[in-house]
Write a protein that holds these residues in place. Sequence first.
Motif, PDB file in Angstrom:
ATOM      1  N   PRO A   8      27.798  28.498  28.287  1.00 57.02           N
ATOM      2  CA  PRO A   8      26.738  28.464  29.321  1.00 57.02           C
ATOM      3  C   PRO A   8      27.090  29.407  30.577  1.00 57.02           C
ATOM      4  CG  PRO A   8      27.810  26.618  29.783  1.00 57.02           C
ATOM      5  CD  PRO A   8      28.466  27.032  28.473  1.00 57.02           C
ATOM      6  N   PHE A   9      27.954  30.316  30.234  1.00 51.88           N
ATOM      7  CA  PHE A   9      28.432  31.089  31.300  1.00 51.88           C
ATOM      8  C   PHE A   9      28.609  32.502  31.105  1.00 51.88           C
ATOM      9  CE2 PHE A   9      30.817  26.923  31.471  1.00 51.88           C
ATOM     10  CZ  PHE A   9      30.677  26.508  32.552  1.00 51.88           C
ATOM     11  N   ALA A  10      28.581  33.335  31.909  1.00 50.39           N
ATOM     12  CA  ALA A  10      28.989  34.853  32.051  1.00 50.39           C
ATOM     13  C   ALA A  10      30.480  34.895  32.647  1.00 50.39           C
ATOM     14  CB  ALA A  10      28.111  35.478  32.836  1.00 50.39           C
ATOM     15  N   VAL A  11      31.214  35.691  31.852  1.00 50.89           N
ATOM     16  CA  VAL A  11      32.519  35.760  32.376  1.00 50.89           C
ATOM     17  C   VAL A  11      32.904  37.311  32.732  1.00 50.89           C
ATOM     18  CG1 VAL A  11      35.112  35.829  31.868  1.00 50.89           C
ATOM     19  CG2 VAL A  11      33.580  34.066  30.756  1.00 50.89           C
ATOM     20  N   THR A  12      33.059  37.517  34.105  1.00 48.06           N
ATOM     21  CA  THR A  12      33.294  38.941  34.556  1.00 48.06           C
ATOM     22  C   THR A  12      34.500  39.288  34.188  1.00 48.06           C
ATOM     23  OG1 THR A  12      34.085  38.090  36.586  1.00 48.06           O
ATOM     24  CG2 THR A  12      31.880  38.127  36.509  1.00 48.06           C
ATOM     25  N   PRO A  13      34.724  40.841  34.131  1.00 50.28           N
ATOM     26  CA  PRO A  13      36.092  41.286  33.879  1.00 50.28           C
ATOM     27  C   PRO A  13      37.392  40.727  34.733  1.00 50.28           C
ATOM     28  CG  PRO A  13      34.592  42.903  34.143  1.00 50.28           C
ATOM     29  CD  PRO A  13      33.977  41.633  34.536  1.00 50.28           C
ATOM     30  N   ASP A  14      36.921  40.172  35.719  1.00 48.09           N
ATOM     31  CA  ASP A  14      38.061  39.550  36.620  1.00 48.09           C
ATOM     32  C   ASP A  14      38.483  38.013  36.147  1.00 48.09           C
ATOM     33  OD1 ASP A  14      35.917  38.340  37.939  1.00 48.09           O
ATOM     34  OD2 ASP A  14      36.869  38.689  39.927  1.00 48.09           O
ATOM     35  N   GLY A  15      37.510  37.579  35.267  1.00 45.82           N
ATOM     36  CA  GLY A  15      37.748  36.310  34.642  1.00 45.82           C
ATOM     37  C   GLY A  15      36.808  35.027  35.426  1.00 45.82           C
ATOM     38  N   ALA A  16      36.174  35.572  36.441  1.00 47.56           N
ATOM     39  CA  ALA A  16      35.228  34.602  37.026  1.00 47.56           C
ATOM     40  C   ALA A  16      34.288  34.141  36.322  1.00 47.56           C
ATOM     41  CB  ALA A  16      34.862  35.329  38.444  1.00 47.56           C
ATOM     42  N   LEU A  17      33.830  32.806  36.381  1.00 47.11           N
ATOM     43  CA  LEU A  17      32.556  32.426  35.628  1.00 47.11           C
ATOM     44  C   LEU A  17      31.542  32.035  36.403  1.00 47.11           C
ATOM     45  CD1 LEU A  17      34.651  29.373  34.075  1.00 47.11           C
ATOM     46  CD2 LEU A  17      33.818  31.411  33.016  1.00 47.11           C
ATOM     47  N   CYS A  37      33.128  16.614  22.304  1.00 48.54           N
ATOM     48  CA  CYS A  37      33.983  16.849  23.709  1.00 48.54           C
ATOM     49  C   CYS A  37      32.901  17.667  24.573  1.00 48.54           C
ATOM     50  CB  CYS A  37      35.377  17.251  23.785  1.00 48.54           C
ATOM     51  SG  CYS A  37      36.518  16.447  22.716  1.00 48.54           S
ATOM     52  N   ARG A  38      33.100  17.397  25.889  1.00 50.51           N
ATOM     53  CA  ARG A  38      32.218  18.031  26.753  1.00 50.51           C
ATOM     54  C   ARG A  38      33.211  18.308  27.972  1.00 50.51           C
ATOM     55  NH1 ARG A  38      26.328  18.363  28.236  1.00 50.51           N
ATOM     56  NH2 ARG A  38      26.276  18.075  30.380  1.00 50.51           N
ATOM     57  N   ALA A  39      33.050  19.506  28.516  1.00 44.44           N
ATOM     58  CA  ALA A  39      33.359  19.876  29.938  1.00 44.44           C
ATOM     59  C   ALA A  39      32.306  20.428  30.636  1.00 44.44           C
ATOM     60  CB  ALA A  39      34.799  20.895  29.702  1.00 44.44           C
ATOM     61  N   GLU A  40      31.999  19.581  31.886  1.00 42.96           N
ATOM     62  CA  GLU A  40      30.781  19.658  32.725  1.00 42.96           C
ATOM     63  C   GLU A  40      31.554  20.352  33.903  1.00 42.96           C
ATOM     64  OE1 GLU A  40      27.811  17.281  35.214  1.00 42.96           O
ATOM     65  OE2 GLU A  40      27.499  17.136  33.045  1.00 42.96           O
ATOM     66  N   VAL A  41      30.807  21.688  34.458  1.00 43.93           N
ATOM     67  CA  VAL A  41      31.193  22.115  35.776  1.00 43.93           C
ATOM     68  C   VAL A  41      30.653  21.861  36.702  1.00 43.93           C
ATOM     69  CG1 VAL A  41      31.849  24.532  36.926  1.00 43.93           C
ATOM     70  CG2 VAL A  41      32.206  24.279  34.608  1.00 43.93           C
ATOM     71  N   ALA A  42      31.245  20.747  37.595  1.00 44.99           N
ATOM     72  CA  ALA A  42      30.417  20.446  38.771  1.00 44.99           C
ATOM     73  C   ALA A  42      30.814  20.931  40.055  1.00 44.99           C
ATOM     74  CB  ALA A  42      30.384  18.905  38.647  1.00 44.99           C
ATOM     75  N   ALA A  43      29.967  20.723  41.242  1.00 46.44           N
ATOM     76  CA  ALA A  43      30.407  21.069  42.662  1.00 46.44           C
ATOM     77  C   ALA A  43      32.004  20.404  43.053  1.00 46.44           C
ATOM     78  CB  ALA A  43      29.575  20.854  43.585  1.00 46.44           C
ATOM     79  N   ASP A  44      32.268  19.370  42.560  1.00 47.25           N
ATOM     80  CA  ASP A  44      33.400  18.781  42.807  1.00 47.25           C
ATOM     81  C   ASP A  44      34.674  18.886  41.955  1.00 47.25           C
ATOM     82  OD1 ASP A  44      32.158  17.137  40.766  1.00 47.25           O
ATOM     83  OD2 ASP A  44      32.828  15.168  41.927  1.00 47.25           O
ATOM     84  N   GLY A  45      34.250  19.709  40.803  1.00 45.69           N
ATOM     85  CA  GLY A  45      35.550  20.178  39.833  1.00 45.69           C
ATOM     86  C   GLY A  45      34.911  20.095  38.253  1.00 45.69           C
ATOM     87  N   LEU A  46      35.533  19.314  37.632  1.00 46.99           N
ATOM     88  CA  LEU A  46      35.272  19.420  35.835  1.00 46.99           C
ATOM     89  C   LEU A  46      35.202  18.210  35.796  1.00 46.99           C
ATOM     90  CD1 LEU A  46      35.306  21.586  33.626  1.00 46.99           C
ATOM     91  CD2 LEU A  46      37.496  21.167  33.390  1.00 46.99           C
ATOM     92  N   ALA A 105      35.232  29.297  39.956  1.00 43.13           N
ATOM     93  CA  ALA A 105      35.889  28.841  38.588  1.00 43.13           C
ATOM     94  C   ALA A 105      36.138  30.423  37.821  1.00 43.13           C
ATOM     95  CB  ALA A 105      34.983  27.947  37.822  1.00 43.13           C
ATOM     96  N   ASN A 106      37.378  30.131  37.202  1.00 43.41           N
ATOM     97  CA  ASN A 106      37.634  31.217  36.189  1.00 43.41           C
ATOM     98  C   ASN A 106      37.889  30.738  34.659  1.00 43.41           C
ATOM     99  OD1 ASN A 106      40.462  30.877  35.609  1.00 43.41           O
ATOM    100  ND2 ASN A 106      40.550  31.596  37.706  1.00 43.41           N
ATOM    101  N   ALA A 107      37.799  31.520  33.815  1.00 43.56           N
ATOM    102  CA  ALA A 107      37.769  31.190  32.469  1.00 43.56           C
ATOM    103  C   ALA A 107      39.155  30.596  31.837  1.00 43.56           C
ATOM    104  CB  ALA A 107      37.509  32.501  31.360  1.00 43.56           C
ATOM    105  N   THR A 108      40.226  31.218  32.557  1.00 43.62           N
ATOM    106  CA  THR A 108      41.489  30.934  32.342  1.00 43.62           C
ATOM    107  C   THR A 108      41.782  29.317  32.748  1.00 43.62           C
ATOM    108  OG1 THR A 108      42.310  33.077  32.481  1.00 43.62           O
ATOM    109  CG2 THR A 108      44.173  31.278  32.646  1.00 43.62           C
ATOM    110  N   ALA A 109      41.385  29.124  33.907  1.00 41.87           N
ATOM    111  CA  ALA A 109      41.510  27.746  34.600  1.00 41.87           C
ATOM    112  C   ALA A 109      40.596  26.766  33.701  1.00 41.87           C
ATOM    113  CB  ALA A 109      41.203  27.790  36.188  1.00 41.87           C
ATOM    114  N   LEU A 110      39.336  27.139  33.331  1.00 43.53           N
ATOM    115  CA  LEU A 110      38.693  26.142  32.633  1.00 43.53           C
ATOM    116  C   LEU A 110      39.383  25.974  31.227  1.00 43.53           C
ATOM    117  CD1 LEU A 110      35.835  24.772  32.238  1.00 43.53           C
ATOM    118  CD2 LEU A 110      34.988  26.914  31.120  1.00 43.53           C
ATOM    119  N   VAL A 111      39.810  26.865  30.498  1.00 45.39           N
ATOM    120  CA  VAL A 111      40.555  26.605  29.140  1.00 45.39           C
ATOM    121  C   VAL A 111      41.782  25.809  29.424  1.00 45.39           C
ATOM    122  CG1 VAL A 111      41.543  27.764  27.161  1.00 45.39           C
ATOM    123  CG2 VAL A 111      39.279  28.585  28.252  1.00 45.39           C
ATOM    124  N   ALA A 112      42.293  25.978  30.454  1.00 39.96           N
ATOM    125  CA  ALA A 112      43.825  25.588  30.628  1.00 39.96           C
ATOM    126  C   ALA A 112      43.250  23.857  31.028  1.00 39.96           C
ATOM    127  CB  ALA A 112      44.534  26.020  31.893  1.00 39.96           C
TER     128      ALA A 112
END
Length: 142
Positions: A8-17, A37-46, A105-112
Amino acid sequence: METIALGPFAVTPDGALAPLAADPAPALRFAWRGRACRAEVAADGLRLAADAARIPSTAEPGADRRRAFAAVARLPAHLPSGWRARLLPDHRLRLEASAPLAAPANATALVASLVRFVLALDPYLDSLEAAGVAWPPGTSRT
């Protein structure tokens, strides 16, 4: 600047979501060891969740429900701080946790974070399977 879609995200060239829609809590659904499994991005984290197991039905031949419920009852005492176990009405056992996720948030941090969660989840899945409480094969719901 070109973006790529990641769930549900667009990832920019610098990795931002950035959320693709106006959803206030976009989430990624994925499977780990056949579990939804589910990972929900919320204002207070994941917010992370996994359907870890399912209590067998009384209609299932050879089902040892007493042993399964005992294993599920012991589980919360062994979970990491901040994790919780919930038995859902359909007899699924859901394990939930949260993790920090820096803004933006960025894609690398999310996947990690996803990888850390599923690796921390593994011993509990092994323990449940050893006690006869597993996820039925071929029933992953992602």
